[in-house]
Design an enzyme around this catalytic site. Structure first.
Site, PDB file in Angstrom:
ATOM      1  CD  GLU A   1      -4.630   4.538  -0.426  1.00 54.62           C
ATOM      2  OE1 GLU A   1      -5.946   4.339  -1.818  1.00 54.62           O
ATOM      3  OE2 GLU A   1      -4.633   5.058   0.158  1.00 54.62           O
TER       4      GLU A   1
ATOM      5  CG  ASP B   1      -1.974   0.943   1.384  1.00 50.23           C
ATOM      6  OD1 ASP B   1      -2.829   0.249   1.495  1.00 50.23           O
ATOM      7  OD2 ASP B   1      -1.501   1.767   1.050  1.00 50.23           O
TER       8      ASP B   1
END
Lengths: 204, 322
Positions: B230, B187
């Site tokens: 993300e 991430d």
């Protein structure tokens, strides 16, 4: 509904004509392949086209099989489609005999070549016996290396009313090659075929 | 009515090719359709061997086929689907079509001269370029659709749906062959702030560039997908835990060390990575859950680092949620 069924005489007559056509075919093939071709008298059966897929399920399901179709048109409304069924391992044997291992011929091309040689040689003989002549469409691979063999056969057989099932076994001196041929004939053409058979019977 | 006069003009104007050969495969007749396209004159090629005139034709294969027509007196066929063309002839289609030569269907027919009984073979050649072009376009479209269906539009890595399907496949494979299999979840750190400070366009660029950078660190066989926003995930087939940790650390280091250019600015970012390992008792869903928990722990530990899953993480998560 029109009766498409054959009388016993018509059926015997057709069997005889097919035997002769097969004899002619095996003679030509033997000369072409340059090896002795023994042809067993083919077993023929007239069946409802809808029953065809079930008849071949056990024999071909799950195997590497090929199904090649070839359409033909004759004079006087005689027309139909032949389907040649065989196992791919068998195809390899006859392909080697035909000399297909020496160049970059694709498998698809090899399959259609074998089928058209086997079917047109037989059909030409049959046309001759029926005092007819056939013209052919290019062979088409319906299925090859395919798990969905039977459902494709179902889709094909669906269009036809009557099927003439011809079991052929070609035995070559050093090879063995089995295949099944199905002659699919639409209803009108069956009536035409019956008329032709009656004519042949009347002449004898 | 007598129609003997018909065959001449028909052969002249027929929109298909006709080549007639004798039983020695020597040229007897070629109609204008072929003569014009091949730029040959009938008078100059009559009596010549077919393969001396059409030197590019597949000789071994075609002569075998033509001989089968003569011997068996049965027709033979050649389809563009199996062999695009027999003879190199130009076609009248737009140059935009990728194929240079006319795609051809060919019928090879046995013919017998009625009076002398002499045997011939006739090649009827049809232009199948249209069908060929349409099919090529169709195949290309199908391929593109397949890719669109599998890839993430922004970053070009696998999309979540396809990636998850692949995970199922790889988990089954690893189970069946007793091969190791590891999973990375990562991430982008503080991505929301990056979006707030520089705008979503900057965020998009960072996603694209990070995906590109990480892609360059992976093997062909690794399966790299975008899991959401993300968050990204990587399946590492045939990779034991130690190898996966190694890859994860390399990803961490490289992302943190690589500035991303955006409108004359250099943006710095970092990633947190969670690692999990397949064992026969673990399902694909659990494998994802484990990597996700490890990733969560990496964030809690202060980001820009790698954490490997351990069973106690499940309990620690429960405490946080409580």
């Amino acid at each position: 509904m029109t009766d498409l069924s054959f009388t016993e005489e018509q059926r015997d007559c057709l069997q005889e004509l097919i035997n002769v056509a097969m004899g002619l075919a095996s003679d030509k093939l033997a000369r072409f392949l340059n090896t002795f071709v023994h042809l067993q008298v083919p077993a023929i059966g007239l069946v409802n086209a809808a029953e065809i897929p079930e008849q071949f399920r056990g024999q071909y399901q799950g195997l590497n099989s090929s199904m090649i179709s070839l359409g033909f048109f004759g004079d006087g409304g005689l027309r139909g489609e032949t389907i040649l069924l065989y196992k791919l391992e068998n195809a390899g044997k006859i392909a080697a005999l035909l000399g297909y291992d020496d160049d970059a011929t694709s498998e698809a091309e090899m399959l259609t070549d074998i089928s058209s040689i086997l079917t047109t040689t037989f059909l030409n003989g049959l046309a001759e016996q029926l005092d007819n002549s056939f013209s052919y469409a290019a062979p088409r691979i319906i299925s090859s290396r395919d798990n969905d063999f039977i459902s494709k056969l179902e889709q094909t057989a669906f269009h036809w009313q009557l099927a003439l099932k011809v079991d052929i076994r070609y035995e070559l001196t050093d090879y063995s090659f089995d295949c099944n041929m199905i002659l699919l004939i639409p209803g009108e053409a069956v009536l035409k075929l019956k008329t032709i058979l009656d004519q042949v019977l009347a002449e004898f | 009515m007598n129609i003997d006069w018909l065959s001449g003009p028909l052969l002249q104007q027929l929109n298909s090719g006709v080549i007639l050969l004798n039983n020695q495969l020597q040229i007897v007749y070629i109609n204008p359709y072929i003569c014009r396209r091949a730029d040959i004159q009938l008078e100059l090629v009559q009596g010549k061997d077919l393969f001396s005139v059409f030197a590019d034709a597949p000789k071994a294969w075609l002569s075998r086929k033509l001989n089968s027509v003569l011997t068996l007196q049965s027709p033979a066929f050649s389809s563009w689907e199996q062999r695009q063309y027999l003879f190199k002839l130009p076609h009248l289609r737009p140059v935009s079509s990728a194929n240079q030569y006319m795609a051809q269907n060919c019928n090879m027919l046995p013919l017998t001269e009625p009076r002398t009984g002499e045997q011939f073979v006739c090649l009827l050649i049809e232009d199948a370029t249209d069908a060929y072009v349409y099919q090529s376009q169709l195949q290309q479209s199908n391929l593109q659709l397949l890719q669109v269906n599998r890839l993430d539009g922004l970053t070009g890595v696998l999309n979540r749906n396809y990636w998850q399907q692949q995970l199922e496949v790889e988990v089954q494979r690893a189970g069946r062959y007793q091969h190791p299999l590891s999973l990375l979840f990562f991430d982008l750190d503080k991505f929301k702030r990056l979006n707030d400070d520089y705008g979503h366009q900057a965020g998009d660029i960072v996603l694209i560039e990070v995906a590109k950078l990480i892609g360059s660190l992976l093997r062909e066989t690794d399966l790299f997908g975008r899991y959401g926003g993300e968050e990204f995930a990587i399946i590492l087939p045939d990779t034991p835990l130690e190898g996966a940790i190694e890859v994860a650390k390399r990803i961490c280091r490289r992302v943190a060390a690589t500035p991303i250019a955006y409108k004359q600015q250099q943006l710095m970012t970092s990633v947190s990575v969670g690692v999990s390992q397949f064992s026969t008792a673990v399902t694909a869903d659990e494998l994802i859950q484990h990597a996700d928990l490890a990733l969560y722990q990496a964030k809690r530990n202060g980001r820009n680092q790698v954490v490997t899953y351990y069973p106690e993480l499940i309990d620690s998560l429960k405490k946080v949620k409580a």
